[in-house]
Design an enzyme around this catalytic site. Sequence first.
Site, PDB file in Angstrom:
ATOM      1  CG  ASP A  90      -1.791   5.335   8.131  1.00  0.00           C
ATOM      2  OD1 ASP A  90      -0.609   4.973   8.377  1.00  0.00           O
ATOM      3  OD2 ASP A  90      -2.505   5.277   7.192  1.00  0.00           O
ATOM      4  CB  SER A 106      -0.894  -0.125   1.287  1.00  0.00           C
ATOM      5  OG  SER A 106      -0.144  -0.125   2.337  1.00  0.00           O
ATOM      6  CG  HIS A 126      -0.572   4.343   4.262  1.00  0.00           C
ATOM      7  ND1 HIS A 126      -1.220   3.369   5.467  1.00  0.00           N
ATOM      8  CD2 HIS A 126      -0.440   3.338   3.470  1.00  0.00           C
ATOM      9  CE1 HIS A 126      -1.341   2.361   5.015  1.00  0.00           C
ATOM     10  NE2 HIS A 126      -0.663   2.058   3.864  1.00  0.00           N
TER      11      HIS A 126
END
Length: 367
Positions: free
Chosen positions: A337, A104, A340
């Site tokens: 998070d 990702s 990312h």
Amino acid sequence: MSSMVESSRQFDGFEEDESLMNVTQRKCDIFNGKWVYDSNTYPLYKATQCPFLSDQVSCRRNGRPDFDYEKWRWEPQDCEIPRFNGIEMLERLRGKRVIIAGDSINRNQWESLSCLLYSAIPPSDAEVKVRSGVYKVFRAKEYNCSIEFYWSPFLVQLDETSEKGRRVLKLDTMASSARQWKGADIMVFNTGHWWVHHGKLQMWDFLKFKGKLMKDLEVEKAFEIGMKTWAHWIDRNVDSTKTTVFFRSISPEHKLGKQWCHNQTQLIMDESYIESFPRPIIGIVEKTIQEMRTPVKYLNITRLSQYRKDAHPMVYTSKQGKLLTEKQRKQPQVYGDCSHWCLPGLPDTWNVLLYTLTLLENPRETL
């Protein structure tokens, strides 16, 4: 590398040939340098110019109140690099395919590159198709080129439908999407993060190699076998006179201790800061690339990205396809998070460096 930060300075707008000559003549390491705050020319696009950005990385749209993370420009120590030019990149990609395959974080990079190019052309000239997070493609119709993302976090095959419900990671079998990578003009790969997950986060029940199922095998050994499988596939299927292969290094996380990303708005200034990602994994990648017959360019973004604890989505993100609720945002240790990256943001710099390397590959000709 120096982490020293300078105040804003107007980018000079030097000619492409001059900047490339500067990089080449000085044998400049474009991955060694410092971050410069540049509110005059950064960000390179606005989030509103990129309607297909996923909620996972649309930090401003999701309510993040600070925006300085968008305004840092990477400056190599011994040279200057060209400012990203979307039209120039599209011209070089005319009639070409770019595939970005990996986890990702490579999807994060695909979104960045697609936004950089999308914002350079009229929306009517662009086509974007998204199949959940597994397959995404951006096409610039006038230039007949595509930027394609394939979700393949191990690069080798993960079989989640094997008998008795056992998930099997096949170390000597390439991912099923590999057949779609063939023939691309530029390939950008990454892997690493999913190999070191433990407990409930581990994605396999068994490893398989040469027909034998194994429960216990050192992660480093399994990873080395998987990387060799990828390397052999590249050597067998890639014509290096037509295709340029990149491997992006590990994207750092900021999940631990005083470098935790939550509510961080400043860069890391500590020169002694060391990333916690297992060094043997990084070493296996570098050794594998060095031993390959096919030239592979190493997009070494690890160190320069380590300083950017400010650039993660934190709680301004989504989980399992839904934006975090107010209750979830109050539990950043659970839902934050720190893996990312917000867009516009850090991955745009990765693509500026990718752009620089493609210019160096063919300074006067299209790819």
